[in-house]
Design a protein around this motif. Structure first.
Motif, short mmCIF file in Angstrom:
data_model
loop_
_atom_site.label_atom_id
_atom_site.label_comp_id
_atom_site.label_asym_id
_atom_site.label_seq_id
_atom_site.Cartn_x
_atom_site.Cartn_y
_atom_site.Cartn_z
N GLY A 221 0.65 -1.13 -0.06
CA GLY A 221 0.11 0.02 0.00
C GLY A 221 0.83 1.12 -0.13
O GLY A 221 0.49 2.33 -0.28
N LEU A 269 -3.36 6.44 0.00
CA LEU A 269 -4.86 6.20 0.20
C LEU A 269 -5.40 7.53 -0.18
O LEU A 269 -6.73 7.66 -0.86
CB LEU A 269 -4.96 6.41 1.71
N VAL A 280 -11.52 3.92 0.40
CA VAL A 280 -10.19 3.13 0.56
C VAL A 280 -10.10 2.71 1.89
O VAL A 280 -10.63 3.09 3.08
CB VAL A 280 -9.00 4.12 0.18
N VAL A 306 -5.59 6.39 7.58
CA VAL A 306 -7.06 6.18 7.04
C VAL A 306 -7.80 7.37 7.39
O VAL A 306 -8.84 7.62 6.65
CB VAL A 306 -7.49 4.66 7.62
N VAL A 309 -8.32 10.62 5.26
CA VAL A 309 -8.77 10.68 4.06
C VAL A 309 -9.79 11.70 3.90
O VAL A 309 -10.84 11.49 4.58
CB VAL A 309 -9.02 9.34 3.28
N GLY A 314 -11.85 7.07 4.00
CA GLY A 314 -11.09 6.19 4.57
C GLY A 314 -11.96 5.32 5.47
O GLY A 314 -12.54 6.05 6.53
#
Length: 361
Positions: A221, A269, A280, A306, A309, A314
């Motif tokens: 990632g 992300l 995502v 995360v 985002v 996220g």
């Protein structure tokens, strides 16, 4: 007064940014992949809570802020649920056939967890190195494989539905950087066929459970170039279908500390959400079991990535096999989050507190 006013505005701005991040954090699902669990339980392993009491491991995970369970499924795994890799490494697969999936999904549902189902489309683990065609499908043509993917996916989803289980997410393939069902679905040699296979799985999921979000999942990632190449082809060039872009993030396998590449994960992300308009998530993350503080910090940083985002795109982060322990697994896998407290007794480390603290915000 003007200086005080400016200071006040600065503090207010910081507060609003932090509040925004916390709103995002509260909307994230915190998950655990526990595919090994039922097989380890059958071997006599048990788990203790922070007070030393032996309890259902799912309850203990819930205590640590876990809200979702990820379960893999293989087409026709060996009856021993053991597999030897090409390099001779022996590993257990978990009871991840249809029966085992239904058992664990029902168990997770009854505990109130959201569920992710991860189709490997193989008889054993699928990842960038292994995307082997199931033995039962080995003589099929490409067109037949498209049908097999649809029929098999539909069958599993329908079995779940008959038990009142409609997964929140469904992965059509696992870490599919190289494609699926090689060589037919190769990302390097025939992306059009790969897109056809993935779309067949997508359509089957939606035919049974329209509310389930389909996830397309790649490894590494932190590598934005790989993700742009894959999804430019899949989504833009070949009209691929997906709802969520998922990624694995393992600094240990990269051979580097997370501090050196966590910004790359965060940027990727953001870019995937912005470039393709998709939600995502981090489908797999893990740190070394003996480095409790390091794994805790890794999880905190990944959760922040995360949660940062924009537009709440996220949506989740899953630890891969936190209940595992290197002393309990034949391949010595060391990226779980437990210590051995006695003969086949395991206890989670404080690394998982990163999930609970974020969940409690």
């Amino acid at each position: 007064m003007k200086i005080l006013k400016n200071i006040g505005l600065f503090v207010l701005g910081i507060f609003l940014v932090c509040s925004k991040l916390n709103v995002y954090a509260s909307e994230i699902d915190y998950g655990a992949d526990v595919g090994w669990l039922s097989q380890l339980e059958a071997q006599g392993y048990s788990w203790q809570d922070e007070n030393g009491n032996t309890r259902d491991v799912l309850d203990i995970l819930s205590d640590h802020g876990i809200t979702a369970i990820r379960l893999r499924v293989f087409v026709n795994p060996p009856s021993s649920f053991e597999w030897t890799k090409n390099d001779g490494t022996e590993c257990i697969l978990g009871y991840c056939n249809t029966t085992g999936l239904l058992y664990m999904a029902e168990r997770a549902k009854n505990k109130g967890f959201d569920i992710m189902v991860d189709f490997h489309y193989s008889d054993h683990f699928a990842d960038p190195e292994y995307q082997d065609i199931p033995e039962q499908w080995k003589d099929a043509s490409y067109n037949e494989l498209v049908t097999y993917v649809y029929d098999y996916t539909y069958y599993i989803m329908n079995q779940l539905a008959q038990n009142g289980i409609y997964p929140k997410w469904v992965q059509v393939g696992n870490e599919i950087n190289s494609g699926i069902l090689l060589p037919y679905g190769s990302s390097g040699n025939n992306f059009q066929q790969l897109a056809g296979l993935l779309n067949s799985g997508y359509d089957a999921v939606k035919a049974v459970s329209p509310s389930s979000k389909v996830v397309t999942h790649l490894a590494n990632g932190q590598n934005n170039a790989t993700f742009r190449w894959f999804f430019d082809n899949f989504l833009t060039e070949y009209n691929g279908k997906t709802d969520v872009i998922g990624m694995s993030y393992y600094p240990y396998w990269i051979g580097s500390s997370f501090e050196n590449n966590i910004d790359d994960l965060a940027d990727n992300l953001y870019d995937m959400a912005d470039r393709y308009g998709k939600e995502v998530m981090v489908c797999e993350v893990g740190g070394v079991e003996s480095d409790t503080n390091g794994t805790y910090e890794l999880l905190q940083a990944a959760i922040d990535a995360v949660g940062s985002v924009p537009e709440s795109k996220g949506i989740g982060i899953f630890y891969w096999e936190p209940e595992g322990n290197s002393q309990a697994l034949p391949d010595g896998y060391i990226l779980g989050t437990t210590t051995m407290t006695g003969n086949k007794n395991l206890k989670f480390t404080s690394a998982l507190n990163a999930f609970k603290e974020s969940y409690d915000k």
